[in-house]
Design a protein around this motif. Structure first.
Motif, mmCIF file in Angstrom:
data_model
loop_
_atom_site.group_PDB
_atom_site.id
_atom_site.type_symbol
_atom_site.label_atom_id
_atom_site.label_comp_id
_atom_site.label_asym_id
_atom_site.label_seq_id
_atom_site.Cartn_x
_atom_site.Cartn_y
_atom_site.Cartn_z
ATOM 1 N N GLU A 184 5.027 5.508 -28.603
ATOM 2 C CA GLU A 184 6.347 5.299 -27.405
ATOM 3 C C GLU A 184 6.269 3.771 -26.964
ATOM 4 O OE1 GLU A 184 8.505 7.786 -25.599
ATOM 5 O OE2 GLU A 184 8.324 8.300 -27.831
ATOM 6 N N PRO A 185 7.370 3.388 -26.534
ATOM 7 C CA PRO A 185 7.673 2.046 -25.917
ATOM 8 C C PRO A 185 6.998 2.228 -24.663
ATOM 9 C CG PRO A 185 9.591 2.942 -26.938
ATOM 10 C CD PRO A 185 8.730 3.983 -27.058
ATOM 11 N N ALA A 186 7.072 0.896 -24.210
ATOM 12 C CA ALA A 186 6.335 0.674 -22.652
ATOM 13 C C ALA A 186 7.280 1.488 -21.639
ATOM 14 C CB ALA A 186 6.570 -0.891 -22.335
ATOM 15 N N LEU A 187 6.515 2.115 -20.842
ATOM 16 C CA LEU A 187 7.160 2.895 -19.769
ATOM 17 C C LEU A 187 7.518 2.384 -18.557
ATOM 18 C CD1 LEU A 187 7.726 6.292 -19.521
ATOM 19 C CD2 LEU A 187 5.544 6.301 -18.436
ATOM 20 N N GLY A 188 8.823 2.846 -18.176
ATOM 21 C CA GLY A 188 8.915 2.436 -16.667
ATOM 22 C C GLY A 188 9.536 0.907 -16.733
ATOM 23 N N ILE A 189 10.106 0.264 -17.736
ATOM 24 C CA ILE A 189 10.755 -1.010 -17.594
ATOM 25 C C ILE A 189 11.655 -1.378 -16.534
ATOM 26 C CG2 ILE A 189 10.115 -1.427 -20.270
ATOM 27 C CD1 ILE A 189 13.160 -1.176 -20.931
ATOM 28 N N ASN A 190 12.336 -0.349 -16.210
ATOM 29 C CA ASN A 190 13.349 -0.587 -15.176
ATOM 30 C C ASN A 190 12.932 -0.796 -13.893
ATOM 31 O OD1 ASN A 190 12.344 2.251 -15.680
ATOM 32 N ND2 ASN A 190 13.864 3.053 -14.140
ATOM 33 N N PHE A 191 11.501 -0.403 -13.662
ATOM 34 C CA PHE A 191 10.933 -0.447 -12.342
ATOM 35 C C PHE A 191 10.770 -2.028 -11.914
ATOM 36 C CE2 PHE A 191 8.982 3.768 -12.748
ATOM 37 C CZ PHE A 191 10.235 4.546 -12.304
ATOM 38 N N ALA A 192 10.702 -2.694 -12.908
ATOM 39 C CA ALA A 192 10.195 -4.301 -12.779
ATOM 40 C C ALA A 192 11.535 -5.222 -12.533
ATOM 41 C CB ALA A 192 9.261 -4.720 -13.543
ATOM 42 N N ARG A 193 12.618 -4.673 -12.887
ATOM 43 C CA ARG A 193 14.004 -5.330 -13.225
ATOM 44 C C ARG A 193 14.171 -6.197 -12.095
ATOM 45 N NH1 ARG A 193 19.915 -2.881 -13.396
ATOM 46 N NH2 ARG A 193 19.522 -3.271 -11.048
ATOM 47 N N MET A 230 11.491 -9.581 -10.377
ATOM 48 C CA MET A 230 11.084 -10.726 -10.807
ATOM 49 C C MET A 230 12.729 -11.349 -11.570
ATOM 50 S SD MET A 230 9.507 -8.791 -14.348
ATOM 51 C CE MET A 230 8.369 -10.463 -14.717
ATOM 52 N N GLN A 231 12.342 -12.556 -11.979
ATOM 53 C CA GLN A 231 13.570 -13.281 -12.705
ATOM 54 C C GLN A 231 13.964 -12.720 -13.742
ATOM 55 O OE1 GLN A 231 15.109 -15.938 -11.513
ATOM 56 N NE2 GLN A 231 13.891 -16.278 -9.507
ATOM 57 N N GLU A 232 15.369 -12.666 -14.134
ATOM 58 C CA GLU A 232 15.851 -11.940 -15.246
ATOM 59 C C GLU A 232 15.150 -12.391 -16.291
ATOM 60 O OE1 GLU A 232 19.941 -10.925 -17.468
ATOM 61 O OE2 GLU A 232 20.156 -11.724 -15.725
ATOM 62 N N LYS A 233 15.104 -13.961 -16.770
ATOM 63 C CA LYS A 233 14.582 -14.090 -18.035
ATOM 64 C C LYS A 233 13.097 -13.891 -18.226
ATOM 65 C CE LYS A 233 13.233 -18.886 -16.226
ATOM 66 N NZ LYS A 233 13.351 -20.114 -16.298
ATOM 67 N N ASP A 234 12.296 -13.506 -16.927
ATOM 68 C CA ASP A 234 10.886 -13.531 -17.031
ATOM 69 C C ASP A 234 10.971 -11.899 -17.491
ATOM 70 O OD1 ASP A 234 10.216 -16.011 -16.462
ATOM 71 O OD2 ASP A 234 10.203 -15.778 -14.400
ATOM 72 N N TRP A 235 11.601 -10.924 -17.011
ATOM 73 C CA TRP A 235 11.867 -9.619 -17.184
ATOM 74 C C TRP A 235 12.194 -9.277 -18.508
ATOM 75 C CZ3 TRP A 235 16.257 -6.495 -18.027
ATOM 76 C CH2 TRP A 235 15.742 -4.971 -17.811
ATOM 77 N N LEU A 236 13.171 -10.112 -19.092
ATOM 78 C CA LEU A 236 13.528 -9.880 -20.444
ATOM 79 C C LEU A 236 12.241 -10.263 -21.420
ATOM 80 C CD1 LEU A 236 17.060 -11.153 -20.415
ATOM 81 C CD2 LEU A 236 16.395 -8.849 -20.677
ATOM 82 N N SER A 237 11.755 -11.361 -21.274
ATOM 83 C CA SER A 237 10.754 -11.639 -21.893
ATOM 84 C C SER A 237 9.380 -10.930 -22.027
ATOM 85 C CB SER A 237 10.095 -13.216 -21.341
ATOM 86 O OG SER A 237 11.152 -14.187 -21.409
ATOM 87 N N LEU A 238 9.175 -10.174 -20.787
ATOM 88 C CA LEU A 238 8.370 -8.898 -20.648
ATOM 89 C C LEU A 238 8.410 -8.051 -21.658
ATOM 90 C CD1 LEU A 238 5.411 -8.370 -19.273
ATOM 91 C CD2 LEU A 238 6.869 -7.123 -17.351
ATOM 92 N N VAL A 239 9.826 -7.741 -21.346
ATOM 93 C CA VAL A 239 10.315 -6.488 -22.299
ATOM 94 C C VAL A 239 10.206 -6.514 -23.833
ATOM 95 C CG1 VAL A 239 12.262 -4.899 -22.912
ATOM 96 C CG2 VAL A 239 11.851 -5.375 -20.352
ATOM 97 N N ALA A 240 10.357 -8.083 -24.009
ATOM 98 C CA ALA A 240 10.343 -8.541 -25.367
ATOM 99 C C ALA A 240 8.828 -8.307 -26.062
ATOM 100 C CB ALA A 240 10.945 -9.830 -25.756
ATOM 101 N N VAL A 241 8.179 -8.680 -25.073
ATOM 102 C CA VAL A 241 6.657 -8.702 -25.476
ATOM 103 C C VAL A 241 5.989 -7.277 -25.840
ATOM 104 C CG1 VAL A 241 4.329 -8.996 -24.819
ATOM 105 C CG2 VAL A 241 5.994 -11.008 -24.425
ATOM 106 N N HIS A 242 6.537 -6.183 -24.949
ATOM 107 C CA HIS A 242 6.285 -5.097 -25.215
ATOM 108 C C HIS A 242 7.050 -4.348 -26.262
ATOM 109 C CE1 HIS A 242 3.534 -4.377 -21.519
ATOM 110 N NE2 HIS A 242 4.342 -4.899 -21.049
ATOM 111 N N SER A 243 7.943 -5.019 -26.685
ATOM 112 C CA SER A 243 8.733 -4.495 -27.753
ATOM 113 C C SER A 243 8.312 -4.843 -29.002
ATOM 114 C CB SER A 243 10.339 -4.863 -27.609
ATOM 115 O OG SER A 243 10.962 -4.342 -26.643
ATOM 116 N N ASP A 244 7.669 -5.913 -29.104
ATOM 117 C CA ASP A 244 6.879 -6.531 -30.278
ATOM 118 C C ASP A 244 5.968 -5.605 -30.540
ATOM 119 O OD1 ASP A 244 8.122 -8.757 -31.174
ATOM 120 O OD2 ASP A 244 7.471 -9.873 -29.460
#
Length: 253
Positions: free
Chosen positions: A73-82, A85-99
């Motif tokens: 399963e992918p990272a759980l609860g990515i919406n809670f941190a949206r 934090m800054q949008e670019k930082d949040w997208l970067s974090l989701v990107a790392v977990h997606s990798d």
């Protein structure tokens, strides 16, 4: 959501095709479809995950109900941190977990269908040739290509502007000229022309690229290794080489 029961790639090429499809979908969510993705990740909703599919599509959804799930399963609860934090930082974090998720899915298939060491290594090398989602989302993938090109050009210009230094390799602090490989025959000819006037401090013979030479760190004269009884293997362990003449001078009262 798709599951392993519906789609089971069984060869390295099929797993890599699956990886590329899921990767393309995730990149789309985090770049071209980023506004839609952002809106779907409402912090007021339950735990959400970002899924990428082999069809190059993406989906924000709840995690699988079965335990253990059919696929990792992918990272759980990515919406809670949206909104925290800054949008670019949040997208970067989701990107790392997606990798991380992409790798886990790919090697899940590899383990399930018995990939051996060679197949696993080949799969990883194929995956590693692609920029990560994090690199794509943050723009570092383009920067790395540019920097690599810049370093390559700098090295090329440096070797052209100062070829003599590059043709005199050092063995730790003892400078030594060693024989070149067969695939560097063109460079050998340049070296011979360049060092044609270099004479051995012991026998007085000219420089030859197919012979091992060593330079005295005191008087900076070059010597045939055979003339001063120094082999390439021994030279590697010499921190500072002194020719026989310089050694004798140090011994005199």
């Amino acid at each position: 959501m798709d599951g392993g029961a519906q789609y089971n790639p069984r060869t390295v090429e099929e797993v890599f095709r699956d990886f590329k499809g899921r990767r393309a979908g995730l990149i789309k969510a985090l770049t071209t479809d980023v506004e839609e993705f952002y809106q779907q990740c409402d912090p007021e909703k339950e735990n959400l995950c970002l899924y990428g599919f082999p069809s190059e599509q993406w989906e924000v959804n709840l995690p699988a109900e079965e335990v253990p799930p059919e696929l990792p399963e992918p990272a759980l609860g990515i919406n809670f941190a949206r909104d925290g934090m800054q949008e670019k930082d949040w997208l970067s974090l989701v990107a790392v977990h997606s990798d991380v998720w992409l790798l886990s899915v790919a090697f899940y298939f590899g383990a399930r269908f018995g990939f051996d060491k060679t197949d696993r290594k080949r799969l990883f090398n194929m995956i590693n040739d692609l920029p990560t989602i994090f690199e794509v989302v943050t723009g570092t993938a383009k920067k790395q290509v540019k920097d690599k090109s810049s370093v390559s050009n700098h090295s090329s210009n440096k070797s052209k502007s100062n070829p003599k230094r590059s043709s005199e390799p050092q063995v730790k602090n003892a400078k030594a000229v060693q024989s070149k490989d067969e695939d560097e025959e063109g460079l050998e000819e340049e070296d011979e022309e360049e060092h044609g006037e270099t004479l051995c401090g012991a026998c007085g013979e000219n420089y030859a690229s197919d012979e091992f030479w060593i330079c005295c760190d005191i008087c900076e004269k070059w010597f045939h290794g055979k003339c001063v009884k120094i082999t390439p293997a021994r030279a590697e362990h010499i921190k500072q080489y002194k020719c026989p003449s310089c050694s004798n001078k140090r011994m005199r009262p």
